[in-house]
Structures are given as C-alpha cells and as structure tokens.
Design an enzyme around this catalytic site. Structure first.
Site, PDB file in Angstrom:
ATOM      1  N   LYS A 190      -2.330  15.964   4.093  1.00  0.00           N
ATOM      2  CA  LYS A 190      -3.765  15.686   4.037  1.00  0.00           C
ATOM      3  C   LYS A 190      -4.017  14.411   4.834  1.00  0.00           C
ATOM      4  O   LYS A 190      -3.756  13.309   4.372  1.00  0.00           O
ATOM      5  CB  LYS A 190      -4.221  15.505   2.586  1.00  0.00           C
ATOM      6  CG  LYS A 190      -5.700  15.878   2.339  1.00  0.00           C
ATOM      7  CD  LYS A 190      -6.703  15.004   3.052  1.00  0.00           C
ATOM      8  CE  LYS A 190      -6.927  13.693   2.331  1.00  0.00           C
ATOM      9  NZ  LYS A 190      -8.039  12.888   2.966  1.00  0.00           N
ATOM     10  N   GLU A 266       3.138   3.639  -0.847  1.00  0.00           N
ATOM     11  CA  GLU A 266       3.165   2.447   0.009  1.00  0.00           C
ATOM     12  C   GLU A 266       1.712   2.027   0.137  1.00  0.00           C
ATOM     13  O   GLU A 266       0.911   2.725   0.745  1.00  0.00           O
ATOM     14  CB  GLU A 266       3.797   2.759   1.364  1.00  0.00           C
ATOM     15  CG  GLU A 266       4.123   1.510   2.184  1.00  0.00           C
ATOM     16  CD  GLU A 266       2.987   1.063   3.081  1.00  0.00           C
ATOM     17  OE1 GLU A 266       2.246   0.123   2.665  1.00  0.00           O
ATOM     18  OE2 GLU A 266       2.824   1.629   4.157  1.00  0.00           O
ATOM     19  N   CYS A 300      -1.273  -2.462   7.096  1.00  0.00           N
ATOM     20  CA  CYS A 300      -1.021  -2.820   5.698  1.00  0.00           C
ATOM     21  C   CYS A 300      -0.151  -4.064   5.576  1.00  0.00           C
ATOM     22  O   CYS A 300      -0.298  -4.846   4.648  1.00  0.00           O
ATOM     23  CB  CYS A 300      -0.398  -1.646   4.950  1.00  0.00           C
ATOM     24  SG  CYS A 300       1.096  -0.977   5.697  1.00  0.00           S
ATOM     25  N   GLU A 398      -7.098  -7.788   0.084  1.00  0.00           N
ATOM     26  CA  GLU A 398      -6.759  -7.203   1.381  1.00  0.00           C
ATOM     27  C   GLU A 398      -8.044  -6.869   2.133  1.00  0.00           C
ATOM     28  O   GLU A 398      -8.847  -6.052   1.685  1.00  0.00           O
ATOM     29  CB  GLU A 398      -5.925  -5.928   1.187  1.00  0.00           C
ATOM     30  CG  GLU A 398      -5.488  -5.314   2.505  1.00  0.00           C
ATOM     31  CD  GLU A 398      -4.647  -4.061   2.326  1.00  0.00           C
ATOM     32  OE1 GLU A 398      -3.692  -3.884   3.099  1.00  0.00           O
ATOM     33  OE2 GLU A 398      -4.951  -3.264   1.425  1.00  0.00           O
TER      34      GLU A 398
END
Length: 494
Positions: A190, A266, A300, A398
């Site tokens: 996906k 992750e 990330c 973040e």
C-alpha cells in the site's frame, strides 16, 4: 552530458501513468470504481486519477497473494531461481532509470538530480543486494548430541503487508519488498496516497522480470481505508510499516484487534547532530546542512537538531546559515535545482505552522518563508532557529521539513542528556577528532545508528531502524530477513 530542464519537461509530458490496482499480475480498477487525484506538488496540477482501493481491494489482493503462496509458485522455487528473478528486476529498474526518476519527481517534487542519481540507483542496488544474499542464508543444525538430529529452518511467513510513506516511495518499498520476497513470501503493498505512481510501475516491471502472478500486489488508496484494512486483515501474517509514530501505533492496535500479526515499525525521528570544539567545522557544517535540507528535510532520520558546544556555537551557526542560503527552492525538473517543493501543499502548510511556532520560541537565523511558484504553495525556505528553549515545540516534535533547531551544551554529559531527551531514537551524529569521546558519546546515545564525523551513514550491509518511539523494525542487512521469516525446528530421532 547533463540534460536540460526543457528535455525533462518534455519527457514528463510524454509519460504514461499506471493508475489502477495491480492484482494477480494485471491492472484492475478498484472494486468500487472510485478514483482520487494525484497532484504534482511543484505545479499543483493533476497528474492522473488513481484507483481508490479500500477493504474490498485489499481482500482481493490478499486472496491473490495467499493463493500464490499456497501454490508454491514462488516459495517453492530454489533460492537461486528467486535470485535470478530479482536480479532481472533490479536491472529493469536501471534500464528504466529516467522514467522512474521522472515519476518520483512528478509525484512528490523530488529534484530530478536526486531521483536520477540517488533514488532509482539506490533502489536497484538494494534490490540486487538482497537478491544476491538469498542463496547465502544457511539453516542450522542444533548440537543435540546422541541419536537426534534437530534442524532449525528459516521459512517464509506467507502474506506480508507493506505500507510505505511518500518521502522515498520507490526506495522504501524496495527496502521491505526485497527481503520479504527473497525468502519466499507474497507481498501486498500500500503506497502513500501522495505517491502511488512509482509503486505501480515497479510492480509491472517485477512481472516483466518473471515474478509470478499474485506474488506482488499493489493497492493504492488512503490510509484510513486501504491501510487500515491491510492492518486488520486476518490473513496477513506480517505488516511492515514506515511512517509517523502516530500511525505506527494504530497498526499495533490493528494487529491486536485482528490476528495478532507481526508488526514491524520504522517511525519518526528528531535526530541530533552533536558538534564538539575539536571537530572539523567546515565538514560538520557541510554535512549538518545536508542532513536537514536534503529531500526538503523530508527524511525520518534527518539531523533536525544541531547541538553545538557553546564555545563554537556562533561560528557553526554562521557556517550552516551560509550553506542554507545557497539553497533556493526551484523547479524539480531543472537539473540544477537542489531543493524542490514539499510533497504536498498540505504538508507545506503543516511545516509552516511549525515555523510560526518557532518564531515565538526562538531566534530566526534565516529562511522561514512559505513560497509560491505559479499555482503551487508547496515551497518552504531552508530555515534555521537558534536560542531555542529545551521544551519548545520545534525542539521536540518531528517537523519533517527543512527546519533546523540549534541548541548549545557545555560539556559531554550535557550533550548526551540533551540529545537523548526526546521520545525518538532513530539516528544521531557526533563530530569530534577524539576517538575516546566519539566512542563514549556514541555509547550514551539512544539511537539505532550513530554516525561519527558524517551524518546518516547508510548501507545495505548495516541495519537501519530506531529505538523508543522511532520503532523497532530493522530494514537492510542480513537482519532484515528475520522480519519476514520464522524459525521452524524439525527434530528427528534415529
């Protein structure tokens, strides 16, 4: 010779987009018939309308994957046979370099210079590495002694669900698909709704390489529909996810609410870059700027916190500022562009919100603007804040954009404490010429990867993943095969 902006613009206009689900070796519309727009963030123009997969499409894909797995058409091949298919696939990525690079540039605004030299070659290399590792994985014989033979075998799990983000849509798909397929699983992928185009072309190339029908299926769609359905599906044996910590927690819940499938995450990061007075400041500034501004900061493991010894803080700020001001957001189809738009206008608005919060809590050193180019408002200037309080929003959350937060420390102990005071633990960087300091600081850092005198050190030979709320999955290296296989003991008495 470098090709021109006009050349890539013309080639982009000639592209044919795959925009249906890829199921059982062919393109098929979504069961519902619904579609959604995928946009070029650099221009805000609609590229194509993509099949909007939902729970019915996920189920169709899982049934296809389960049937292929049960038939042994892929899992029953020898490792050498699977290796040959995956190597042909890796070569097809190289053969279609320009097309795949343009798909990445159009779908999420990546500069063409990056997709041509980093994204597509990197994906091909990682696919090749995992392919070449297949026939070097050995089973074990346990030292039972006597008239017993205990074999410990590595076996595939069955159907693996893979959900990947939009920041590296081709590469991160390969990071998970390659080891999952290598050990004999079927995969249902996906892709992010912002970046479905490269995944659909990737599946078509896999079929061309000889991957049997049903072994790889792709369901484009939205997270709350297709992603959630994949996480809840009772016949998915394992779910591998890269994305935000918030969504990663949802997948853990989906597993508990369904069949207790393995979930490998992750997730987010707020990675520190620690610079000590004895560091090579030119090199540190160069890499610190790259570590936060590469890919528009949409990484990330981006080194988004620059922690500098107070004696060199102003010097480092000026050096990194100079690097930042050399980066001017531009047309991603221009080979000279080093900073493109954010992946979407919505994400640019989110980053701009953090910048606004930063203006209230710290000192703006440079940047801070949300720019428009034509109809697109997805461009963010490289931005640096200094004098940021320890508990400020931009120091802890973040941002996932080109925003650097600079803070100072007095000594090694304070540097480690400050670096670790975050919910995340994905990556860190340490700059010093003192080997003892480098090793002792790295020992104290809660991070999956600590890079010494560089940033974001990465190789298919070493595992990538995090600690704390950065997740616990590991991509790359021989350890990546562990996620997609089970250990089965077969004990014989004779």
């Amino acid at each position: 010779m470098t090709k021109s902006t006009e050349f890539y613009t013309k080639r982009a206009a000639e592209l044919s987009f795959r925009n249906d689900c890829w199921t059982d070796g062919r393109f098929v519309p979504a069961v519902s018939g619904q579609r959604f727009d995928t946009l070029n963030p650099a221009t805000a123009a609609v590229l194509t309308r993509v099949a909007r997969g939902d729970a019915k499409d996920v189920d169709r894909a899982v049934v296809s994957g389960r049937s292929a797995f049960a038939s042994g058409v892929w899992a029953g091949m020898t490792p050498a046979e699977r290796k040959a298919v995956l190597l042909r696939w890796a070569q097809l990525l190289r053969d279609n370099l320009e097309e795949l690079a343009l798909l990445g540039t159009l779908d999420v605004g990546k500069p063409i210079s990056d997709t041509l030299t980093i994204d597509v070659p990197g994906a091909a290399a990682i696919l090749q590495w995992h392919a070449e590792a297949i026939d070097k994985l050995y089973d074990e014989i346990a030292p039972t002694g006597g008239r017993d033979l205990a074999m410990v075998r590595r076996v595939p799990l069955g159907v693996v669900g893979v959900v990947v983000p939009w920041n590296f849509p081709l590469d991160l798909a390969i990071w998970k698909i390659a080891p999952a397929l290598a050990v004999g699983n079927s995969v249902v992928l996906k892709p992010a709704e912002q970046s479905p185009l490269s995944a659909l072309r990737l599946a078509e190339l896999a079929s061309e390489a000889g991957l049997p029908d049903g072994v790889l299926n792709v369901v484009p769609g939205f997270g709350h529909e297709a992603g959630r359905a994949l996480g809840l599906h009772p016949d998915v044996d394992c779910l591998a996810f890269t994305g935000s910590t918030e969504i990663g927690k949802l997948f853990q819940g989906y597993a508990g609410d369904s069949n207790m499938k393995q979930v490998w995450l992750e997730t987010g990061g707020k990675s520190p870059c620690l610079v000590f007075p004895d560091a090579d400041l030119d090199a540190a500034a160069e890499k610190a700027a790259w570590g936060i501004f590469f890919n528009q900061g949409q990484v990330c493991s981006a080194n988004s916190r620059l922690l500098v010894h107070e004696s060199i803080a102003q010097d480092m700020i000026e050096r990194v500022k100079a690097k930042a001001e050399m980066l001017v957001p531009g047309d991603p189809l221009d080979p000279s562009t080093r900073l493109g738009p954010m992946a979407s206008a919505e994400h640019a608005d989110r980053v701009a919100g953090f910048v606004a919060a930063g203006r209230e809590s710290g000192r703006l050193v440079t940047g801070g603007g949300q720019l428009s180019r034509g109809a697109s408002k997805a461009y963010i200037q490289p931005t640096i804040f200094a004098d940021v309080p320890h508990d400020a929003l931009i120091a802890r959350e973040e941002i996932f954009g080109p925003v650097l937060v600079v803070q100072t420390f007095r000594d090694e102990a304070e540097a480690v404490t400050l670096a670790n005071d975050t919910p995340y633990g994905l990556a860190a960087s340490v700059w010093t010429q003192d080997l003892t300091r480098a090793l002792s600081v790295s020992d104290g850092l809660n991070a999956g990867t600590v890079s010494i005198n560089t940033v974001d050190a990465l190789s298919p030979m070493t595992p990538f993943g995090g600690m704390k709320q950065s997740g616990f999955g590991r991509d790359l290296s021989l350890h990546s095969f562990d996620k997609y296989s089970a250990l089965k003991t077969v004990w014989i008495k004779y």
